[in-house]
Motif scaffolding. Sequence first.
Motif, PDB file in Angstrom:
ATOM      1  N   ARG A  55      44.888  42.823  41.418  1.00  0.00           N
ATOM      2  CA  ARG A  55      43.632  43.263  40.803  1.00  0.00           C
ATOM      3  C   ARG A  55      43.732  43.312  39.282  1.00  0.00           C
ATOM      4  O   ARG A  55      42.749  43.039  38.583  1.00  0.00           O
ATOM      5  N   SER A  56      44.917  43.647  38.758  1.00  0.00           N
ATOM      6  CA  SER A  56      45.106  43.652  37.303  1.00  0.00           C
ATOM      7  C   SER A  56      44.911  42.254  36.729  1.00  0.00           C
ATOM      8  O   SER A  56      44.193  42.063  35.737  1.00  0.00           O
ATOM      9  N   TYR A  57      45.569  41.263  37.356  1.00  0.00           N
ATOM     10  CA  TYR A  57      45.402  39.881  36.883  1.00  0.00           C
ATOM     11  C   TYR A  57      43.963  39.415  37.029  1.00  0.00           C
ATOM     12  O   TYR A  57      43.384  38.838  36.088  1.00  0.00           O
ATOM     13  N   LEU A  58      43.356  39.636  38.203  1.00  0.00           N
ATOM     14  CA  LEU A  58      42.009  39.141  38.447  1.00  0.00           C
ATOM     15  C   LEU A  58      41.002  39.785  37.489  1.00  0.00           C
ATOM     16  O   LEU A  58      40.076  39.120  37.009  1.00  0.00           O
ATOM     17  N   THR A  59      41.183  41.072  37.206  1.00  0.00           N
ATOM     18  CA  THR A  59      40.299  41.734  36.241  1.00  0.00           C
ATOM     19  C   THR A  59      40.385  41.060  34.883  1.00  0.00           C
ATOM     20  O   THR A  59      39.367  40.785  34.235  1.00  0.00           O
ATOM     21  N   ARG A  60      41.597  40.757  34.448  1.00  0.00           N
ATOM     22  CA  ARG A  60      41.786  40.114  33.143  1.00  0.00           C
ATOM     23  C   ARG A  60      41.181  38.717  33.108  1.00  0.00           C
ATOM     24  O   ARG A  60      40.506  38.336  32.148  1.00  0.00           O
ATOM     25  N   VAL A  61      41.429  37.936  34.147  1.00  0.00           N
ATOM     26  CA  VAL A  61      40.959  36.549  34.108  1.00  0.00           C
ATOM     27  C   VAL A  61      39.437  36.493  34.216  1.00  0.00           C
ATOM     28  O   VAL A  61      38.786  35.698  33.524  1.00  0.00           O
ATOM     29  N   ALA A  72      38.281  44.014  39.201  1.00  0.00           N
ATOM     30  CA  ALA A  72      38.384  43.200  40.412  1.00  0.00           C
ATOM     31  C   ALA A  72      38.357  44.094  41.644  1.00  0.00           C
ATOM     32  O   ALA A  72      38.853  45.229  41.631  1.00  0.00           O
ATOM     33  N   THR A  73      37.789  43.593  42.708  1.00  0.00           N
ATOM     34  CA  THR A  73      37.644  44.358  43.947  1.00  0.00           C
ATOM     35  C   THR A  73      38.776  44.057  44.922  1.00  0.00           C
ATOM     36  O   THR A  73      39.520  43.086  44.758  1.00  0.00           O
ATOM     37  N   LEU A  74      38.877  44.889  45.949  1.00  0.00           N
ATOM     38  CA  LEU A  74      39.862  44.651  47.002  1.00  0.00           C
ATOM     39  C   LEU A  74      39.587  43.316  47.686  1.00  0.00           C
ATOM     40  O   LEU A  74      40.517  42.572  48.017  1.00  0.00           O
ATOM     41  N   TRP A  75      38.325  42.994  47.912  1.00  0.00           N
ATOM     42  CA  TRP A  75      37.982  41.737  48.567  1.00  0.00           C
ATOM     43  C   TRP A  75      38.463  40.546  47.745  1.00  0.00           C
ATOM     44  O   TRP A  75      38.951  39.551  48.293  1.00  0.00           O
ATOM     45  N   GLN A  76      38.352  40.625  46.425  1.00  0.00           N
ATOM     46  CA  GLN A  76      38.839  39.538  45.578  1.00  0.00           C
ATOM     47  C   GLN A  76      40.350  39.404  45.692  1.00  0.00           C
ATOM     48  O   GLN A  76      40.883  38.287  45.683  1.00  0.00           O
ATOM     49  N   SER A  77      41.059  40.521  45.823  1.00  0.00           N
ATOM     50  CA  SER A  77      42.514  40.456  46.026  1.00  0.00           C
ATOM     51  C   SER A  77      42.846  39.856  47.387  1.00  0.00           C
ATOM     52  O   SER A  77      43.818  39.105  47.524  1.00  0.00           O
ATOM     53  N   VAL A  78      42.040  40.183  48.398  1.00  0.00           N
ATOM     54  CA  VAL A  78      42.248  39.576  49.715  1.00  0.00           C
ATOM     55  C   VAL A  78      42.108  38.064  49.607  1.00  0.00           C
ATOM     56  O   VAL A  78      42.930  37.296  50.142  1.00  0.00           O
ATOM     57  N   ARG A  79      41.078  37.602  48.914  1.00  0.00           N
ATOM     58  CA  ARG A  79      40.880  36.165  48.729  1.00  0.00           C
ATOM     59  C   ARG A  79      42.037  35.557  47.931  1.00  0.00           C
ATOM     60  O   ARG A  79      42.476  34.434  48.199  1.00  0.00           O
ATOM     61  N   HIS A  80      42.563  36.322  46.950  1.00  0.00           N
ATOM     62  CA  HIS A  80      43.683  35.862  46.130  1.00  0.00           C
ATOM     63  C   HIS A  80      44.909  35.594  47.010  1.00  0.00           C
ATOM     64  O   HIS A  80      45.518  34.514  46.946  1.00  0.00           O
ATOM     65  N   PHE A  81      45.256  36.549  47.859  1.00  0.00           N
ATOM     66  CA  PHE A  81      46.425  36.397  48.724  1.00  0.00           C
ATOM     67  C   PHE A  81      46.169  35.372  49.823  1.00  0.00           C
ATOM     68  O   PHE A  81      47.091  34.661  50.240  1.00  0.00           O
ATOM     69  N   PHE A 297      49.761  32.477  41.237  1.00  0.00           N
ATOM     70  CA  PHE A 297      50.471  33.257  42.241  1.00  0.00           C
ATOM     71  C   PHE A 297      51.693  33.974  41.660  1.00  0.00           C
ATOM     72  O   PHE A 297      52.832  33.734  42.065  1.00  0.00           O
ATOM     73  N   ASN A 298      51.460  34.857  40.696  1.00  0.00           N
ATOM     74  CA  ASN A 298      52.499  35.750  40.195  1.00  0.00           C
ATOM     75  C   ASN A 298      52.093  37.166  40.580  1.00  0.00           C
ATOM     76  O   ASN A 298      51.308  37.815  39.874  1.00  0.00           O
ATOM     77  N   PHE A 299      52.590  37.649  41.702  1.00  0.00           N
ATOM     78  CA  PHE A 299      52.129  38.925  42.244  1.00  0.00           C
ATOM     79  C   PHE A 299      53.025  40.076  41.787  1.00  0.00           C
ATOM     80  O   PHE A 299      53.701  40.733  42.586  1.00  0.00           O
ATOM     81  N   TYR A 300      53.033  40.314  40.502  1.00  0.00           N
ATOM     82  CA  TYR A 300      53.746  41.451  39.919  1.00  0.00           C
ATOM     83  C   TYR A 300      53.079  41.739  38.575  1.00  0.00           C
ATOM     84  O   TYR A 300      52.169  41.010  38.153  1.00  0.00           O
ATOM     85  N   ASP A 301      53.494  42.796  37.899  1.00  0.00           N
ATOM     86  CA  ASP A 301      52.859  43.173  36.633  1.00  0.00           C
ATOM     87  C   ASP A 301      53.336  42.232  35.532  1.00  0.00           C
ATOM     88  O   ASP A 301      54.351  42.481  34.884  1.00  0.00           O
ATOM     89  N   PHE A 302      52.601  41.159  35.339  1.00  0.00           N
ATOM     90  CA  PHE A 302      53.012  40.124  34.390  1.00  0.00           C
ATOM     91  C   PHE A 302      53.022  40.636  32.959  1.00  0.00           C
ATOM     92  O   PHE A 302      53.766  40.137  32.125  1.00  0.00           O
ATOM     93  N   TRP A 303      52.194  41.642  32.651  1.00  0.00           N
ATOM     94  CA  TRP A 303      52.055  42.129  31.280  1.00  0.00           C
ATOM     95  C   TRP A 303      53.009  43.283  30.956  1.00  0.00           C
ATOM     96  O   TRP A 303      53.025  43.772  29.838  1.00  0.00           O
ATOM     97  N   ALA A 304      53.802  43.707  31.919  1.00  0.00           N
ATOM     98  CA  ALA A 304      54.783  44.761  31.660  1.00  0.00           C
ATOM     99  C   ALA A 304      55.917  44.184  30.827  1.00  0.00           C
ATOM    100  O   ALA A 304      56.549  43.199  31.219  1.00  0.00           O
TER     101      ALA A 304
END
Length: 315
Positions: A55-61, A72-81, A297-304
């Motif tokens: 959701r962090s990545y999707l919100t940014r993009v 970003a919503t949970l549904w958008q994360s479901v679609r992402h995965f 498909f980078n499923f971790y905190d890329f901005w940390a």
Amino acid sequence: MARHWAQIGEVTVASGIKLLFVIHRIFGRWPFRLIVYPTVLFYLIRHPFARRSSRSYLTRVYRSITPTAGDATLWQSVRHFATFAESILDKLRIWSGELRTEEVTFHNYDVISSEVAAGRGGVIFVTHLGNVEVCRALTTRKNGARLTILVHTKHAQSFNRLLAELNPASELNVLQVTEVSADTVIRLREKVDRGEFIVIACDRIPVSENPRVAVADFLGAPAGFPVGPYVLASLLQCPSYLLFCISESGRYHMYFERFHERIVLPRVTRDAALGALAADFSARLAYFCQRAPLQWFNFYDFWAMPTMGRADASR
């Protein structure tokens, strides 16, 4: 706490992937999706770290596309995965022979094919956007490029064993690396001199305690990018290219771009030069993420920001 991508481990189970692959073979794409979506939802509910990272990545993009976009919503994360699950399926289809080169559209391939015809090699920078496995299709084209792919796959050993079961050729021309030594550079230089291309991802920081990175803006916030690929290209003294492979309208499209004829890193201004290269790369990655938001498909905190070593990789 943020974790390094290589510490997260593989979440895929080989037996489950095999089952989904068989379901797709027998019943097609939609029955496959009917199973994947509830499975992904269950996974995201049980794994808040993955859910937050997506959701962090999707919100940014999405905000980089539309500044007024909400979170970003949970549904958008479901679609992402779910999109990630489909990319895994397509990897299996590639190595089982179901997905053929004729089903891939090549854009601006002449920047590579002209070098192949002349017997000149280079470095190709790729990402975890779309399905980089499709780049293996290059080797099957007429006048196709010969590739050596640098990978770190210790976190996905079960999946890679599954690929090897489908097609032993999946392990060919793959070089497992954690640190690139002087001997590695010599071997790669010999390959480039023979007209081969070295493929390396530029959107994950190195697997080390104090990774050497350059900071560049990515989707509106500073993020760490590895400098190793650029240092390697400078040592190999060869041209560098960008390759992005995304799915559009049910078909894979490969986009080639010339990055630099030669990467030169002056000793005095090396940090600045590496920062400029990371910024150039980040801008192109952001462009393609905006074209295909669900396919990075980078499923971790890329901005940390990690505890970072010197960007000039002088140690």
